[in-house]
Design an enzyme around this catalytic site. Sequence first.
Site, PDB file in Angstrom:
ATOM      1  N   LYS A  72      43.471  39.167  39.934  1.00 14.75           N
ATOM      2  CA  LYS A  72      44.248  39.681  38.796  1.00 14.75           C
ATOM      3  C   LYS A  72      45.471  38.789  38.616  1.00 14.75           C
ATOM      4  CE  LYS A  72      46.320  44.018  37.149  1.00 14.75           C
ATOM      5  NZ  LYS A  72      46.572  45.436  37.477  1.00 14.75           N
ATOM      6  N   SER A 148      45.201  48.757  34.128  1.00  8.55           N
ATOM      7  CA  SER A 148      45.601  47.445  33.691  1.00  8.55           C
ATOM      8  C   SER A 148      44.747  46.315  34.266  1.00  8.55           C
ATOM      9  CB  SER A 148      47.066  47.191  34.052  1.00  8.55           C
ATOM     10  OG  SER A 148      47.257  47.254  35.440  1.00  8.55           O
ATOM     11  N   SER A 172      45.240  51.830  37.794  1.00  4.57           N
ATOM     12  CA  SER A 172      44.847  50.544  37.233  1.00  4.57           C
ATOM     13  C   SER A 172      43.720  49.793  37.920  1.00  4.57           C
ATOM     14  CB  SER A 172      46.066  49.624  37.148  1.00  4.57           C
ATOM     15  OG  SER A 172      46.954  50.133  36.176  1.00  4.57           O
TER      16      SER A 172
END
Lengths: 481, 486, 96
Positions: A72, A148, A172
């Site tokens: 990420k 997210s 997330s």
Amino acid sequence: MSLATETIVSLRKRLLSKEITSADIVRDLAQAIEKKNPTIGAYLSVDTEAALKEAACADVSQPLGGIPIAIKDNINVLGQPCTCGSKMLAENYTSPYNAGSINRLREGGAIPMGRANMDEFAMGSSTENSALGVTRNPWDHERIPGGSSGGSAAAVGGDLAIAALGSDTGGSIRQPAAYCGCVGLKPTYGSVSRYGLVAFASSLDQIGPITKTVEDAALVLNHLCGKDQRDSTSLDISVPDFTASIGQEIKGLRIGLPKEYFIAGIHAGISAAVHQAVKQLESLGAIIEEISLPHTDVGIATYYILAPAEASANLSRFDGVRYGHRAENPVDVLDLYMKSRAEGFGPEVKRRILLGTYVLSSGYYDAYYIKAQRARTLIRQDFTEAFKKVDIILSPTSPVPPFKLGEHQDDPLAHYLADTFTIPPNLAGLPALSVPCGFVNEGGKDLPVGLQFVGKALDEATLLRVGHAYEQSTEWHLRKP
Amino acid sequence: MPKYITTIGLEVHAQLNTRSKMFCPCPVGYGADPNTQTCPTCLGLPGALPVLNLEAIEKTVLAGMMLGCSTPPISKWDRKNYFYPDMPKNYQTTQFDLPLCLDGGVPLYDLAYPKDAQKSIKNPGKVVKLTRIHLEEDVGKSTHSGIGTQLDFNRAGTPLMEIVSEPDIESAEEAFAYLISLRQILIYGGVSDADMEKGQLRCDVNISVRPEGQKELGAKIELKNLNSIAAVRRAIHHEVERQTEAVMRGEKLLQSTRRWDDDRGETQLMRSKEDAHDYRYFPCPDLLPIRTASIIERVHPRVPESPHAKRARFEQDYSVSAYDAGVLTSDKALAAWFEEAVAADAKVPAKKIANWVINELLGRLNEASSALENSLVKPTALNELVACVESGKISNTQAKEVFDEMFSSGETAVAIIKKKGFEQVSDTGALEAFCDQVISANPEKVAEFKAGNDKVLNWMTGQVMKASGGKANPKVLSELLRAKLA
Amino acid sequence: MSQPTLDIHKIARLSRLALTEEEATRFESQLGKVLEYMSALEHHDLSAVEPTQHAMPIYDVWREDESRSGFTAEEALANAPRQSSGQFLMPRVVEE
């Protein structure tokens, strides 16, 4: 068949038997990314050359030796971008250091490969808040992948990655994993080092794996957990071998269903899928009982006071002085700050900074921040009480299926309300796992549904045990978009 | 004309002399090339995290103990939010509601006052009360010039102790004495080098004035940019005058912050209360709270004798005056040197050794711009010299000459006395011979003495002294002569 | 907690965020709705509850006072928007 469609476990077997090399995996992934990323938009950037270099000297004898893992874009990897999905860091920022979790992964032999898209600074649950690109759900390209960690989940769910790292502050990792039909694990707070994770809400953030199977998640978790001297909140405990839980049965395991969760508001198809899963778990020998988490109704309010408050301070460092976006021709220092931040941050980030600043400001601190901290105590106590009766708490990961892209553009509150099941474990610091448990059909497309297991602090072992047992008794994990 | 009362409180920041920074292992030190003592944490890079420096905590608790503070059982760190270019995170990690030290006080000693005010101390022996001491991190260094503002973050993250006094100080002279006294205690404790020129000690002053008889304090005005202890005194004098004149004119003073301009000798408005920061303090989620019990236990044995306790002990045990005690303890190393000299031979009076240290040693060191640690005169050697004077081996005048040579060569007193042939003749046999010589050569003087002219004795003493080459012990000699002339 | 009053301009300045008029209006309205939602906290009596500062009741995490070299000046300045003579450079600050 492309190696990109396989799991860590299957690839490891083939690496050890010398049937394939790590470079083969990297190349197949690069090909899959080239083909599918223009549509899916899971990655913001991929440095295939760097990955090949690491693959060339991969130590296949290590438990994750030779396995590329998508990262990420808010986790620092030395020499790579770290955009956090934001214009603030997209221009010229190169990470000058490695995150603790990246060091651990590499110690296990894994290879960081690619930077996955995300909601800007991890604020959001759709990845629509990324300033740098759109990520689409591999199961329905008109829908959000969740957020997210949407890029990480879309990559794994769409076979553009073998596995990925995400971060989870209020859901997330779990929610995008649920939306993209993969496994997502948020470990106990403090299990995985936060050093090198760009902070959103320091007391809630944790890094965790997004994988295709529960066994893969256990493998990755083995090489994420552990004390990091540079992170004060990192727990000083020995790390068990999480793969030991894989294959253990769940007879007699007590699973609690919070009565406050199963009220109106859950999508009918999701409700049905979860109830089917409950029956499945019973057939495996689990004992289901109703429990109460009486302060469920204040979870969202508590989270959306505390997280923005911490974030408002954490994001103050982005001022264009030492790094990141700097506005042109500022009139004075104040102007430099105001313009650089206005230009660098997107609307959701601005909203949360404003909200956080407000709840901490003079005259409002007691009314909001302290109240929320007190509510947090009650939420933790709810779980402590419940875990006296049960070993695992069960719920849908999300009460609704993934929205269509742009559906709730001007309604931030609508997004916030969908976090109702994922937020409480962050507030309580507990580990939670999302596992595919079925599909709902919306607009002619099958959309994945996720089942969330919440465990006691540091009891990832039980989570993985029940997650794996459930997974293996169904075929959801075998379906591809 | 109505009298005005001045109320002053001081906020002093002292850099701790730890090896590493408060929240990261970067080295602490002055003068390195810019930005070479940095890391993700003290640069405030995305993803960086802080870890507490235990030694910084212990030094702060130690300082608190020396100042009579109490340490609460739990302490923690908070974020103080404001934006400024020398702030890497645009919040400072500091302590808000659970600081490491509370209460306590700074005793002001006479020598700590400015030289010209030492004879007119209003409250001798005053102890200025403290509110608290807390531990925080320093900011970076900014340099303003034509090209813009340049930033060096070497200093950012250095452990900083903030010592807040009660508004207990009544004059610029007391403030001066407070800073000197406090600095001495910090140096004694080995927690800070407290050099204001190096920025290791910084001071902000809060002043208000009110007419005598008014209970309520006047508006609190903060002064910043005070770069020396002398400047603090100057600034307070100026500001008290300015505020008093304003109040007498009927002006309403507002709580504000003013900058001291030492060149111009005036203060200028920086910001008023309306512009005051809303710091939005909240507990730092990246740091865990600490339980202080184990720290207190570890720090106790590390606490040295405080300067004020040492002064009192010197007065009592060594019979030195308060002034002399102040001089001898002004520097911990000097005090230790003195005590070593005294201990070399307990038969030698400490008071005499003190005189030599204060009047001869310090004077010469000053003249030569030399430090005590470089002195060629060692404590045992001074004791030996004083012993020689006490026993009558040499005279005081001779001793000064011997000391000069000791100071420049490092030789011992005994060696130099021998070399110079200074040994006073006290041997009565030899002296008797000289006496007889002079007596027989001066019969008329003997007769004058017997007739009652006592002054003749001095003349005769002088003659014997001459005959002995200046080596006769005057005391022994005069007794001997008197006996012979009787 | 009565009707919350959000002075959007004051908060924006404290946050060092320049807002357009349109943004100010939009955010004020959106955040107003969010703050209204926070009244959910009034449903429970929180007065006797201790606030939770950290997820786990852990104390005394610290390190020994040992120094370690970190960045070179070059590494420290690698992402600097502007630099001069080994230092970060920005428009001149008026003393505060």
